[in-house]
Every structure is written in structure tokens, then in C-alpha cells.
Design a protein around this motif. Structure first.
Motif, mmCIF file in Angstrom:
data_model
loop_
_atom_site.group_PDB
_atom_site.id
_atom_site.type_symbol
_atom_site.label_atom_id
_atom_site.label_comp_id
_atom_site.label_asym_id
_atom_site.label_seq_id
_atom_site.Cartn_x
_atom_site.Cartn_y
_atom_site.Cartn_z
ATOM 1 N N TRP A 36 0.852 -1.180 0.000
ATOM 2 C CA TRP A 36 0.000 0.000 0.000
ATOM 3 C C TRP A 36 0.889 1.232 0.000
ATOM 4 O O TRP A 36 1.827 1.335 0.798
ATOM 5 C CB TRP A 36 -0.899 0.031 1.229
ATOM 6 C CG TRP A 36 -1.999 -0.983 1.196
ATOM 7 C CD1 TRP A 36 -2.011 -2.201 1.788
ATOM 8 C CD2 TRP A 36 -3.257 -0.853 0.519
ATOM 9 N NE1 TRP A 36 -3.188 -2.845 1.527
ATOM 10 C CE2 TRP A 36 -3.977 -2.030 0.749
ATOM 11 C CE3 TRP A 36 -3.839 0.147 -0.251
ATOM 12 C CZ2 TRP A 36 -5.252 -2.253 0.237
ATOM 13 C CZ3 TRP A 36 -5.112 -0.057 -0.757
ATOM 14 C CH2 TRP A 36 -5.797 -1.240 -0.523
ATOM 15 N N PHE A 37 0.576 2.131 -0.887
ATOM 16 C CA PHE A 37 1.218 3.433 -0.937
ATOM 17 C C PHE A 37 0.131 4.486 -0.774
ATOM 18 O O PHE A 37 -1.050 4.207 -0.949
ATOM 19 C CB PHE A 37 1.919 3.630 -2.287
ATOM 20 C CG PHE A 37 3.128 2.766 -2.488
ATOM 21 C CD1 PHE A 37 3.002 1.398 -2.744
ATOM 22 C CD2 PHE A 37 4.409 3.286 -2.429
ATOM 23 C CE1 PHE A 37 4.106 0.588 -2.922
ATOM 24 C CE2 PHE A 37 5.531 2.496 -2.614
ATOM 25 C CZ PHE A 37 5.373 1.143 -2.869
ATOM 26 N N ARG A 38 0.548 5.690 -0.440
ATOM 27 C CA ARG A 38 -0.437 6.759 -0.346
ATOM 28 C C ARG A 38 0.143 8.055 -0.873
ATOM 29 O O ARG A 38 1.362 8.253 -0.884
ATOM 30 C CB ARG A 38 -0.911 6.947 1.099
ATOM 31 C CG ARG A 38 0.129 7.531 2.055
ATOM 32 C CD ARG A 38 -0.407 7.552 3.469
ATOM 33 N NE ARG A 38 0.507 8.240 4.385
ATOM 34 C CZ ARG A 38 0.317 8.286 5.695
ATOM 35 N NH1 ARG A 38 -0.731 7.683 6.261
ATOM 36 N NH2 ARG A 38 1.180 8.949 6.454
ATOM 37 N N THR A 90 -4.799 11.367 5.927
ATOM 38 C CA THR A 90 -5.678 11.648 4.798
ATOM 39 C C THR A 90 -4.889 11.634 3.499
ATOM 40 O O THR A 90 -3.882 12.335 3.365
ATOM 41 C CB THR A 90 -6.357 13.016 4.980
ATOM 42 O OG1 THR A 90 -7.212 12.970 6.127
ATOM 43 C CG2 THR A 90 -7.179 13.385 3.754
ATOM 44 N N ALA A 91 -5.333 10.812 2.560
ATOM 45 C CA ALA A 91 -4.615 10.645 1.291
ATOM 46 C C ALA A 91 -5.400 9.693 0.397
ATOM 47 O O ALA A 91 -6.367 9.066 0.831
ATOM 48 C CB ALA A 91 -3.218 10.075 1.528
ATOM 49 N N VAL A 92 -4.957 9.592 -0.842
ATOM 50 C CA VAL A 92 -5.413 8.519 -1.709
ATOM 51 C C VAL A 92 -4.451 7.352 -1.506
ATOM 52 O O VAL A 92 -3.228 7.525 -1.592
ATOM 53 C CB VAL A 92 -5.434 8.956 -3.184
ATOM 54 C CG1 VAL A 92 -5.856 7.783 -4.070
ATOM 55 C CG2 VAL A 92 -6.384 10.131 -3.376
ATOM 56 N N TYR A 93 -5.017 6.199 -1.229
ATOM 57 C CA TYR A 93 -4.223 5.004 -0.974
ATOM 58 C C TYR A 93 -4.268 4.100 -2.206
ATOM 59 O O TYR A 93 -5.340 3.840 -2.761
ATOM 60 C CB TYR A 93 -4.760 4.266 0.249
ATOM 61 C CG TYR A 93 -4.395 4.951 1.545
ATOM 62 C CD1 TYR A 93 -4.949 6.187 1.897
ATOM 63 C CD2 TYR A 93 -3.477 4.366 2.430
ATOM 64 C CE1 TYR A 93 -4.594 6.827 3.077
ATOM 65 C CE2 TYR A 93 -3.127 4.995 3.614
ATOM 66 C CZ TYR A 93 -3.681 6.230 3.924
ATOM 67 O OH TYR A 93 -3.331 6.870 5.090
ATOM 68 N N ILE A 112 -7.869 4.770 -3.680
ATOM 69 C CA ILE A 112 -9.082 4.922 -2.878
ATOM 70 C C ILE A 112 -8.832 6.000 -1.833
ATOM 71 O O ILE A 112 -7.762 6.058 -1.230
ATOM 72 C CB ILE A 112 -9.489 3.567 -2.249
ATOM 73 C CG1 ILE A 112 -10.887 3.638 -1.668
ATOM 74 C CG2 ILE A 112 -8.472 3.092 -1.230
ATOM 75 C CD1 ILE A 112 -11.480 2.254 -1.383
ATOM 76 N N GLN A 113 -9.839 6.855 -1.648
ATOM 77 C CA GLN A 113 -9.678 7.988 -0.750
ATOM 78 C C GLN A 113 -9.915 7.581 0.704
ATOM 79 O O GLN A 113 -10.883 6.898 1.026
ATOM 80 C CB GLN A 113 -10.665 9.098 -1.128
ATOM 81 C CG GLN A 113 -10.608 10.329 -0.242
ATOM 82 C CD GLN A 113 -9.326 11.123 -0.441
ATOM 83 O OE1 GLN A 113 -8.882 11.350 -1.561
ATOM 84 N NE2 GLN A 113 -8.720 11.563 0.666
ATOM 85 N N VAL A 114 -9.009 8.037 1.557
ATOM 86 C CA VAL A 114 -9.184 7.926 3.000
ATOM 87 C C VAL A 114 -9.105 9.344 3.566
ATOM 88 O O VAL A 114 -8.129 10.059 3.336
ATOM 89 C CB VAL A 114 -8.101 7.041 3.646
ATOM 90 C CG1 VAL A 114 -8.175 7.125 5.165
ATOM 91 C CG2 VAL A 114 -8.250 5.603 3.176
#
Length: 118
Positions: A36-38, A90-93, A112-114
């Protein structure tokens, strides 16, 4: 064609938890690293956590002691359990899978947005 489909994002309050999942299909995934990257707005993409097909994990400094990555080699799935979330999470993962031995490849999910906000 390899596809990575992410799920589980959304909005959570600070201190809350969220679980991201990624399902891989369309290929053979032995000898791979899944991760997983963000990427936050205006920032570079960074590693959150990764796990090899043999189970070796690696965590970015922001994820240590709060996030747990897990992988199911039979189902070709990847999960990221995120606890004690902070607004700076908070980021797109993005889900990623790569193989560095022949045949090499490197694929990304759509992201995907968190959002961590009160």
C-alpha cells in the motif's frame, strides 16, 4: 491483464479505524511484493506498508505501530488495518503489486480515498 481492485476507504474521525482491502486478479502472483502506498494532495507518493509472498513485511515510518498489513496468497488479497488514524493520514491510498524477477511487472490499483476528519 492484472487488475487490482481496492475497497474500504471513506471518512473516519481522528482516533478511529479503517480497513482497506485489495483484490488481485488476472495473473500469477508468486514471488511478488504487494503493498500500500499513499499520496496526499501536493505530496509525493510514499510507502505505507508492503509484504512479500513469503510473508516478510516492511512499514513506512508513518505506519509503524498503528497499521498492520496482511496478505492471503490463496485468495490473492491484501489488507491494511489502520488504527489510531490521524488527520495527516488523509490521502489517496494505492494498492501495488510488483515482481522483480523474470517475468517482471509492476501494477497499481486505481486508488481509494481515505479522509480523517472530525
Amino acid at each position: 491483464q492484472v487488475q487490482l481492485v481496492e475497497s474500504g476507504g471513506g471518512v473516519v474521525q481522528p482516533g478511529g479505524s479503517l480497513k482497506l482491502s485489495c483484490a488481485a486478479s488476472g495473473g500469477s502472483f508468486g514471488a511478488t511484493v504487494m503493498g500500500w502506498f499513499r499520496q496526499a494532495t501536493g505530496q509525493q507518493r510514499e510507502l505505507v506498508a508492503s509484504v512479500t509472498s513469503g510473508g516478510t513485511t516492511d512499514y513506512g515510518s508513518s505506519a509503524k505501530d498503528r497499521f498492520t498489513i496482511s496478505r492471503n496468497n490463496y485468495k490473492n488479497t491484501l489488507d491494511l488495518q489502520m488504527n489510531s488514524l490521524k488527520p495527516e493520514d488523509t490521502a489517496v491510498y494505492y494498492c501495488n503489486i510488483r515482481r522483480r524477477v523474470t517475468p517482471t511487472f509492476n501494477y497499481w490499483g486505481q486508488g481509494i480515498q481515505v479522509t480523517v476528519s472530525s
